[in-house]
Write a protein that holds these residues in place. Structure first.
Motif, PDB file in Angstrom:
ATOM      1  N   HIS A 138     -13.833   1.103   1.240  1.00 35.09           N
ATOM      2  CA  HIS A 138     -14.541   1.501   2.465  1.00 35.09           C
ATOM      3  C   HIS A 138     -15.572   0.464   2.917  1.00 35.09           C
ATOM      4  O   HIS A 138     -16.400   0.765   3.779  1.00 35.09           O
ATOM      5  CB  HIS A 138     -15.249   2.840   2.264  1.00 35.09           C
ATOM      6  N   ASN A 195     -15.998   0.018   6.615  1.00 29.93           N
ATOM      7  CA  ASN A 195     -16.570   1.198   7.263  1.00 29.93           C
ATOM      8  C   ASN A 195     -18.056   1.350   6.937  1.00 29.93           C
ATOM      9  O   ASN A 195     -18.842   1.787   7.793  1.00 29.93           O
ATOM     10  CB  ASN A 195     -15.801   2.447   6.845  1.00 29.93           C
ATOM     11  N   ILE A 254     -21.178  11.388   8.218  1.00 24.21           N
ATOM     12  CA  ILE A 254     -20.025  10.748   7.583  1.00 24.21           C
ATOM     13  C   ILE A 254     -19.381  11.771   6.655  1.00 24.21           C
ATOM     14  O   ILE A 254     -20.059  12.340   5.784  1.00 24.21           O
ATOM     15  CB  ILE A 254     -20.457   9.513   6.762  1.00 24.21           C
ATOM     16  N   ASP A 289     -16.335  11.867   4.059  1.00 23.65           N
ATOM     17  CA  ASP A 289     -15.356  11.032   3.356  1.00 23.65           C
ATOM     18  C   ASP A 289     -14.887  11.758   2.098  1.00 23.65           C
ATOM     19  O   ASP A 289     -15.311  11.434   0.983  1.00 23.65           O
ATOM     20  CB  ASP A 289     -15.991   9.680   3.004  1.00 23.65           C
ATOM     21  N   LEU A 291     -18.002  10.557  11.770  1.00 19.44           N
ATOM     22  CA  LEU A 291     -17.005   9.708  11.106  1.00 19.44           C
ATOM     23  C   LEU A 291     -16.219  10.593  10.151  1.00 19.44           C
ATOM     24  O   LEU A 291     -16.767  11.130   9.191  1.00 19.44           O
ATOM     25  CB  LEU A 291     -17.683   8.566  10.344  1.00 19.44           C
ATOM     26  N   ALA A 337     -13.040  10.553   7.557  1.00 17.57           N
ATOM     27  CA  ALA A 337     -12.169   9.648   6.805  1.00 17.57           C
ATOM     28  C   ALA A 337     -11.178  10.447   5.972  1.00 17.57           C
ATOM     29  O   ALA A 337     -11.425  11.596   5.604  1.00 17.57           O
ATOM     30  CB  ALA A 337     -12.996   8.738   5.907  1.00 17.57           C
ATOM     31  N   THR A 349     -11.491   3.316  15.407  1.00 16.00           N
ATOM     32  CA  THR A 349     -10.630   3.767  14.308  1.00 16.00           C
ATOM     33  C   THR A 349     -10.403   2.578  13.375  1.00 16.00           C
ATOM     34  O   THR A 349     -10.466   1.421  13.802  1.00 16.00           O
ATOM     35  CB  THR A 349      -9.262   4.299  14.789  1.00 16.00           C
ATOM     36  N   SER A 355      -9.897   6.067   9.123  1.00 19.16           N
ATOM     37  CA  SER A 355     -11.180   6.603   9.534  1.00 19.16           C
ATOM     38  C   SER A 355     -11.240   6.631  11.054  1.00 19.16           C
ATOM     39  O   SER A 355     -10.757   5.705  11.719  1.00 19.16           O
ATOM     40  CB  SER A 355     -12.321   5.739   8.995  1.00 19.16           C
ATOM     41  N   TYR A 367     -14.011   7.431  14.308  1.00 23.03           N
ATOM     42  CA  TYR A 367     -15.398   7.598  14.732  1.00 23.03           C
ATOM     43  C   TYR A 367     -15.374   8.230  16.125  1.00 23.03           C
ATOM     44  O   TYR A 367     -14.734   7.703  17.049  1.00 23.03           O
ATOM     45  CB  TYR A 367     -16.101   6.261  14.824  1.00 23.03           C
TER      46      TYR A 367
END
Length: 394
Positions: A209, A212, A298, A300, A336, A338, A369, A388, A390
């Motif tokens: 990542h 990102n 975020i 993830d 975001l 992911a 992206t 990912s 955004y």
């Protein structure tokens, strides 16, 4: 190690010529003799009976042959592997010209070396193998790493199946050089992080990542940031570096959050960073009860779909996460989302996120992206997993 002549079904021949490196046990039609793990497998085509590919034979896996070379004879010697490593490093030169000292040098099948992962942290290389075929080649790998890559220490990590077998090595063995501390401090785009190369997840850190995390740094100035599934705080540290007003790291693992705190302390003296040791859904519900809002969130999560049968459940979980995160966003806040599941394509995942926002009655704008970074080149679908998206959400 010996060698064995192989013939495979027409469909498998086609897949090999198209670049897929796996030959399954059920695809083999003829073997010159019983094969042993580590044997060189020479695959002959069915039409002309000429060598079409060279690989390594794994007697204990359904992936019976891992193809390393296509197109006539080849010798799997030092020069062969040295060239593979050189090609792999050349693909990463743009990254290596940044203030970054940790990267994935070999990404298995996508670098032409099926079942082999090598991450480098400063001068420490972590070699992770997913098949016993690589045991006989560790000396060659060590020689290349020490001779060409500036590596002084090599740590061996084994996948779960190899850890359960009786083999010549244990997970975490130091097979070259020495290691003063199992926690290695490295640089990522100018920031410092710790990787536990003996006991840490994967090879010690999630390097995939990186691009990102840098993007989040650019998006964080003056913002309140929530990092869900924060693990070791990679996104959190970058948000702080980008000038975030406040950062909350949320993860179910208290141990991971201690690593996150340590990574923050490596880079900053006094910052508004707090941790929440909680299940993601429970943690976000608690923040909602407390009327906490954020400008950037975020999300993830770990891989929800490690098998075909888990895809439907994964989709439900992704939608549930979106519904938990969006109410915590301020108007025109950035989300975001992911995913690290290879079972769900980037196209399908991005569509899932957008459709769920529409169901919620939210207007949104996709601002970015991304998929894989430079040191995780895309190749076969099974190793193409990261995506990912955004979105600015109103």
């Amino acid at each position: 190690m010996g060698s064995i002549a192989i013939k495979v079904k027409k469909q498998a021949e086609k897949a090999i010529l198209q670049g897929h490196p796996w030959v399954f046990e059920t695809s083999i039609t003829k073997e010159s003799k019983p094969g042993k793990t580590g044997d060189v497998a020479i695959i002959f085509d069915s039409r002309r009976n000429q060598v079409m590919a060279i690989g390594l034979y794994d007697a204990s896996s359904q992936i019976r042959i891992r193809v390393l070379h296509v197109g006539g004879p080849a010798k799997l010697d030092f020069q062969f592997f040295q060239a593979k490593f050189s090609e792999a490093k050349s693909r990463r030169m743009t990254l290596l010209q940044t203030d970054t000292t940790a990267y994935r040098l070999i990404y298995g099948e996508n670098d032409g070396l099926s079942g082999l992962i090598i991450d480098v942290y400063n001068d420490v290389a972590v070699v992770k193998i997913y098949s016993g075929i690589w045991y006989d080649y560790l000396d060659t790998i060590i020689k290349i790493l020490s001779k060409d890559q500036g590596v002084n220490t090599v740590v061996l990590r084994l996948n779960r199946l190899l850890q359960q077998e009786e083999g010549p090595y244990q997970n975490g063995d130091i097979i070259y050089g020495s290691l003063d501390n199992e926690e290695v401090v490295f640089k990522e785009h100018g920031l410092s992080f710790k990787a536990n190369v003996i006991k840490g997840h994967k090879t010690g850190y999630f390097l995939d990542h990186r691009h990102n995390r840098l993007k989040v740094r650019y998006l964080s100035k003056g913002k309140d940031v929530l990092d869900v599934f924060s693990y070791a705080g990679g996104f959190s540290v970058n948000a702080i570096a980008g000038g975030a007003k406040r950062v909350v790291s949320l993860d179910i693992s208290a141990q991971a959050l201690e690593i996150a705190k340590a990574n923050v302390a490596l880079n900053f003296d006094k910052v508004k960073h707090s941790i929440m040791a909680s299940d993601a859904f429970e943690g976000m519900a608690k923040l909602m009860e407390e009327k906490k809002l954020f400008d950037l969130i975020i999300v993830d999560p770990p891989s929800f779909a490690k098998s075909e049968g888990q895809i439907a459940g994964a989709i439900r979980s992704y939608k549930k996460l979106i519904r938990a995160a969006v109410p915590l966003l301020r108007p025109s806040g950035t989300l975001l989302m992911a995913s690290c599941s290879s079972r769900i394509s980037a196209e399908d995942y991005f569509l899932l996120v957008k459709e769920e926002l529409k169901v919620m009655g939210k207007k949104y704008e996709v601002i970015h992206t991304s998929t894989h970074g430079a040191d995780h080149p895309e190749g076969i679908p099974e190793l193409t997993y990261l995506k990912s998206i955004y979105l600015v959400v109103d």
